[in-house]
Design a protein around this motif. Structure first.
Motif, PDB file in Angstrom:
ATOM      1  N   GLN A 199     -21.492 -34.280 -36.489  1.00 26.85           N
ATOM      2  CA  GLN A 199     -20.569 -34.049 -37.598  1.00 26.85           C
ATOM      3  C   GLN A 199     -19.197 -33.619 -37.096  1.00 26.85           C
ATOM      4  OE1 GLN A 199     -22.826 -31.173 -39.793  1.00 26.85           O
ATOM      5  NE2 GLN A 199     -23.689 -32.714 -41.175  1.00 26.85           N
ATOM      6  N   ILE A 200     -19.172 -32.734 -36.108  1.00 29.05           N
ATOM      7  CA  ILE A 200     -17.901 -32.283 -35.535  1.00 29.05           C
ATOM      8  C   ILE A 200     -17.179 -33.458 -34.889  1.00 29.05           C
ATOM      9  CG2 ILE A 200     -16.875 -30.863 -33.709  1.00 29.05           C
ATOM     10  CD1 ILE A 200     -19.097 -28.791 -34.321  1.00 29.05           C
ATOM     11  N   ASN A 201     -17.919 -34.272 -34.151  1.00 30.22           N
ATOM     12  CA  ASN A 201     -17.335 -35.431 -33.482  1.00 30.22           C
ATOM     13  C   ASN A 201     -16.781 -36.424 -34.505  1.00 30.22           C
ATOM     14  OD1 ASN A 201     -16.722 -36.598 -30.977  1.00 30.22           O
ATOM     15  ND2 ASN A 201     -18.402 -38.044 -31.213  1.00 30.22           N
ATOM     16  N   ASN A 202     -17.543 -36.705 -35.555  1.00 33.41           N
ATOM     17  CA  ASN A 202     -17.084 -37.622 -36.598  1.00 33.41           C
ATOM     18  C   ASN A 202     -15.844 -37.077 -37.294  1.00 33.41           C
ATOM     19  OD1 ASN A 202     -19.122 -39.420 -36.069  1.00 33.41           O
ATOM     20  ND2 ASN A 202     -20.438 -38.695 -37.722  1.00 33.41           N
ATOM     21  N   ASN A 203     -15.814 -35.789 -37.541  1.00 35.56           N
ATOM     22  CA  ASN A 203     -14.656 -35.175 -38.178  1.00 35.56           C
ATOM     23  C   ASN A 203     -13.425 -35.277 -37.277  1.00 35.56           C
ATOM     24  OD1 ASN A 203     -13.429 -33.693 -40.358  1.00 35.56           O
ATOM     25  ND2 ASN A 203     -13.420 -31.922 -38.992  1.00 35.56           N
ATOM     26  N   PHE A 204     -13.597 -35.054 -35.987  1.00 38.63           N
ATOM     27  CA  PHE A 204     -12.486 -35.173 -35.043  1.00 38.63           C
ATOM     28  C   PHE A 204     -11.904 -36.585 -35.081  1.00 38.63           C
ATOM     29  CE2 PHE A 204     -11.064 -36.323 -30.706  1.00 38.63           C
ATOM     30  CZ  PHE A 204      -9.960 -35.489 -30.618  1.00 38.63           C
ATOM     31  N   TYR A 205     -12.766 -37.594 -35.034  1.00 40.36           N
ATOM     32  CA  TYR A 205     -12.282 -38.976 -35.080  1.00 40.36           C
ATOM     33  C   TYR A 205     -11.588 -39.286 -36.402  1.00 40.36           C
ATOM     34  CZ  TYR A 205     -14.081 -40.604 -30.650  1.00 40.36           C
ATOM     35  OH  TYR A 205     -14.279 -40.800 -29.317  1.00 40.36           O
ATOM     36  N   ARG A 206     -12.084 -38.748 -37.480  1.00 37.77           N
ATOM     37  CA  ARG A 206     -11.441 -38.951 -38.781  1.00 37.77           C
ATOM     38  C   ARG A 206     -10.043 -38.338 -38.779  1.00 37.77           C
ATOM     39  NH1 ARG A 206     -10.551 -35.974 -42.866  1.00 37.77           N
ATOM     40  NH2 ARG A 206     -11.929 -34.296 -42.233  1.00 37.77           N
ATOM     41  N   LEU A 207      -9.914 -37.143 -38.227  1.00 37.99           N
ATOM     42  CA  LEU A 207      -8.612 -36.471 -38.152  1.00 37.99           C
ATOM     43  C   LEU A 207      -7.642 -37.233 -37.248  1.00 37.99           C
ATOM     44  CD1 LEU A 207      -9.868 -32.784 -37.834  1.00 37.99           C
ATOM     45  CD2 LEU A 207      -8.746 -33.822 -39.827  1.00 37.99           C
ATOM     46  N   VAL A 208      -8.141 -37.726 -36.134  1.00 37.59           N
ATOM     47  CA  VAL A 208      -7.301 -38.491 -35.210  1.00 37.59           C
ATOM     48  C   VAL A 208      -6.870 -39.805 -35.857  1.00 37.59           C
ATOM     49  CG1 VAL A 208      -7.251 -39.711 -32.998  1.00 37.59           C
ATOM     50  CG2 VAL A 208      -8.272 -37.433 -33.142  1.00 37.59           C
ATOM     51  N   ASP A 209      -7.803 -40.495 -36.494  1.00 41.34           N
ATOM     52  CA  ASP A 209      -7.461 -41.742 -37.188  1.00 41.34           C
ATOM     53  C   ASP A 209      -6.384 -41.502 -38.235  1.00 41.34           C
ATOM     54  OD1 ASP A 209      -9.252 -43.307 -35.761  1.00 41.34           O
ATOM     55  OD2 ASP A 209     -10.833 -43.177 -37.280  1.00 41.34           O
ATOM     56  N   ASP A 210      -6.541 -40.440 -38.984  1.00 40.97           N
ATOM     57  CA  ASP A 210      -5.576 -40.102 -40.025  1.00 40.97           C
ATOM     58  C   ASP A 210      -4.194 -39.835 -39.419  1.00 40.97           C
ATOM     59  OD1 ASP A 210      -4.923 -39.489 -42.798  1.00 40.97           O
ATOM     60  OD2 ASP A 210      -4.791 -37.395 -42.136  1.00 40.97           O
ATOM     61  N   LEU A 211      -4.151 -39.069 -38.337  1.00 43.67           N
ATOM     62  CA  LEU A 211      -2.877 -38.775 -37.678  1.00 43.67           C
ATOM     63  C   LEU A 211      -2.223 -40.052 -37.164  1.00 43.67           C
ATOM     64  CD1 LEU A 211      -0.806 -36.689 -36.615  1.00 43.67           C
ATOM     65  CD2 LEU A 211      -2.152 -36.652 -34.494  1.00 43.67           C
ATOM     66  N   PHE A 212      -2.988 -40.893 -36.491  1.00 45.98           N
ATOM     67  CA  PHE A 212      -2.427 -42.128 -35.944  1.00 45.98           C
ATOM     68  C   PHE A 212      -1.892 -43.034 -37.052  1.00 45.98           C
ATOM     69  CE2 PHE A 212      -3.657 -40.688 -31.992  1.00 45.98           C
ATOM     70  CZ  PHE A 212      -3.554 -41.622 -30.979  1.00 45.98           C
TER      71      PHE A 212
ATOM     72  N   ASN B 253      -2.026 -39.269 -27.499  1.00 46.42           N
ATOM     73  CA  ASN B 253      -3.412 -39.668 -27.264  1.00 46.42           C
ATOM     74  C   ASN B 253      -4.372 -38.543 -27.615  1.00 46.42           C
ATOM     75  OD1 ASN B 253      -2.380 -38.487 -24.657  1.00 46.42           O
ATOM     76  ND2 ASN B 253      -4.538 -38.705 -24.127  1.00 46.42           N
ATOM     77  N   LYS B 254      -5.617 -38.922 -27.788  1.00 43.65           N
ATOM     78  CA  LYS B 254      -6.653 -37.937 -28.097  1.00 43.65           C
ATOM     79  C   LYS B 254      -7.320 -37.489 -26.804  1.00 43.65           C
ATOM     80  CE  LYS B 254     -10.669 -40.900 -28.617  1.00 43.65           C
ATOM     81  NZ  LYS B 254     -11.223 -40.586 -27.315  1.00 43.65           N
ATOM     82  N   GLN B 255      -7.735 -36.254 -26.789  1.00 43.75           N
ATOM     83  CA  GLN B 255      -8.556 -35.719 -25.707  1.00 43.75           C
ATOM     84  C   GLN B 255      -9.858 -35.270 -26.350  1.00 43.75           C
ATOM     85  OE1 GLN B 255      -8.103 -35.689 -22.382  1.00 43.75           O
ATOM     86  NE2 GLN B 255      -6.314 -36.952 -22.823  1.00 43.75           N
ATOM     87  N   GLU B 256     -10.804 -36.188 -26.360  1.00 37.51           N
ATOM     88  CA  GLU B 256     -12.042 -35.965 -27.107  1.00 37.51           C
ATOM     89  C   GLU B 256     -12.802 -34.730 -26.643  1.00 37.51           C
ATOM     90  OE1 GLU B 256     -16.096 -38.315 -28.408  1.00 37.51           O
ATOM     91  OE2 GLU B 256     -14.682 -39.279 -27.066  1.00 37.51           O
ATOM     92  N   SER B 257     -12.941 -34.548 -25.348  1.00 36.95           N
ATOM     93  CA  SER B 257     -13.748 -33.427 -24.850  1.00 36.95           C
ATOM     94  C   SER B 257     -13.163 -32.074 -25.252  1.00 36.95           C
ATOM     95  CB  SER B 257     -13.901 -33.508 -23.333  1.00 36.95           C
ATOM     96  OG  SER B 257     -12.635 -33.432 -22.717  1.00 36.95           O
ATOM     97  N   LEU B 258     -11.841 -32.013 -25.410  1.00 29.62           N
ATOM     98  CA  LEU B 258     -11.183 -30.765 -25.804  1.00 29.62           C
ATOM     99  C   LEU B 258     -10.899 -30.702 -27.299  1.00 29.62           C
ATOM    100  CD1 LEU B 258      -8.629 -30.538 -22.864  1.00 29.62           C
ATOM    101  CD2 LEU B 258     -10.759 -29.255 -23.127  1.00 29.62           C
ATOM    102  N   ARG B 259     -11.153 -31.807 -27.996  1.00 28.17           N
ATOM    103  CA  ARG B 259     -10.845 -31.918 -29.433  1.00 28.17           C
ATOM    104  C   ARG B 259      -9.358 -31.661 -29.679  1.00 28.17           C
ATOM    105  NH1 ARG B 259     -15.231 -33.715 -29.003  1.00 28.17           N
ATOM    106  NH2 ARG B 259     -17.130 -33.172 -30.065  1.00 28.17           N
ATOM    107  N   GLN B 260      -8.527 -32.288 -28.843  1.00 25.78           N
ATOM    108  CA  GLN B 260      -7.086 -32.089 -28.928  1.00 25.78           C
ATOM    109  C   GLN B 260      -6.353 -33.417 -29.044  1.00 25.78           C
ATOM    110  OE1 GLN B 260      -6.116 -29.948 -25.299  1.00 25.78           O
ATOM    111  NE2 GLN B 260      -6.185 -27.986 -26.381  1.00 25.78           N
ATOM    112  N   ILE B 261      -5.114 -33.310 -29.513  1.00 30.94           N
ATOM    113  CA  ILE B 261      -4.145 -34.392 -29.459  1.00 30.94           C
ATOM    114  C   ILE B 261      -3.125 -33.989 -28.405  1.00 30.94           C
ATOM    115  CG2 ILE B 261      -2.227 -35.500 -30.694  1.00 30.94           C
ATOM    116  CD1 ILE B 261      -4.904 -36.518 -31.618  1.00 30.94           C
ATOM    117  N   TRP B 262      -2.789 -34.919 -27.528  1.00 31.08           N
ATOM    118  CA  TRP B 262      -1.773 -34.659 -26.515  1.00 31.08           C
ATOM    119  C   TRP B 262      -0.556 -35.518 -26.812  1.00 31.08           C
ATOM    120  CZ3 TRP B 262      -4.386 -34.285 -21.027  1.00 31.08           C
ATOM    121  CH2 TRP B 262      -5.258 -33.184 -21.015  1.00 31.08           C
TER     122      TRP B 262
END
Length: 121
Positions: free
Chosen positions: A9-22, A60-69
């Protein structure tokens, strides 16, 4: 073996947030498409933005850190998602504030971005 649904769920939420930002970044860049020369390319969650003067910004996304760089001509930034915003982990500034200023400096134009979807007129 029990599946860790919380991690999924956390991983899916992170991707949703990244997709939205992009998508919002693309929307903001496209708003200026007929006004100034900005090119961008997205590949595997790496967005490369190139301005007329050949300067580049990379998001870019940094998945392991749940960050945007964000890498600009002058600095690099790491953003964590906090209270509905991507916040820089050093300055506590919002992504859009830093991104807008960086794009304006590197394009030599006064660009105004919004964290919300624009309607092109």
């Amino acid at each position: 073996m029990k599946k860790n649904t919380n991690f999924t769920q956390i991983n899916n939420n992170f991707y949703r947030l990244v997709d939205d930002l992009f998508l919002k970044i693309e929307d903001n860049l496209n708003f200026y498409d007929d006004k100034i020369d900005i090119d961008y390319e997205v590949q595997d969650y790496v967005m490369t933005i190139t301005f007329l003067n050949k300067s580049i910004i990379v998001v870019n996304k940094q998945e392991s850190l749940r960050q945007i760089w964000l890498a600009t001509k002058f600095n690099a930034y790491h953003f964590n998602y906090k209270i509905d915003k991507w916040i820089c982990n050093r300055s506590n500034k919002d992504f859009w504030e830093i991104f807008e200023k960086s794009c304006s400096i590197q394009s030599n134009e006064n660009l105004i971005f919004t964290a919300f979807k624009r309607i092109k007129k």
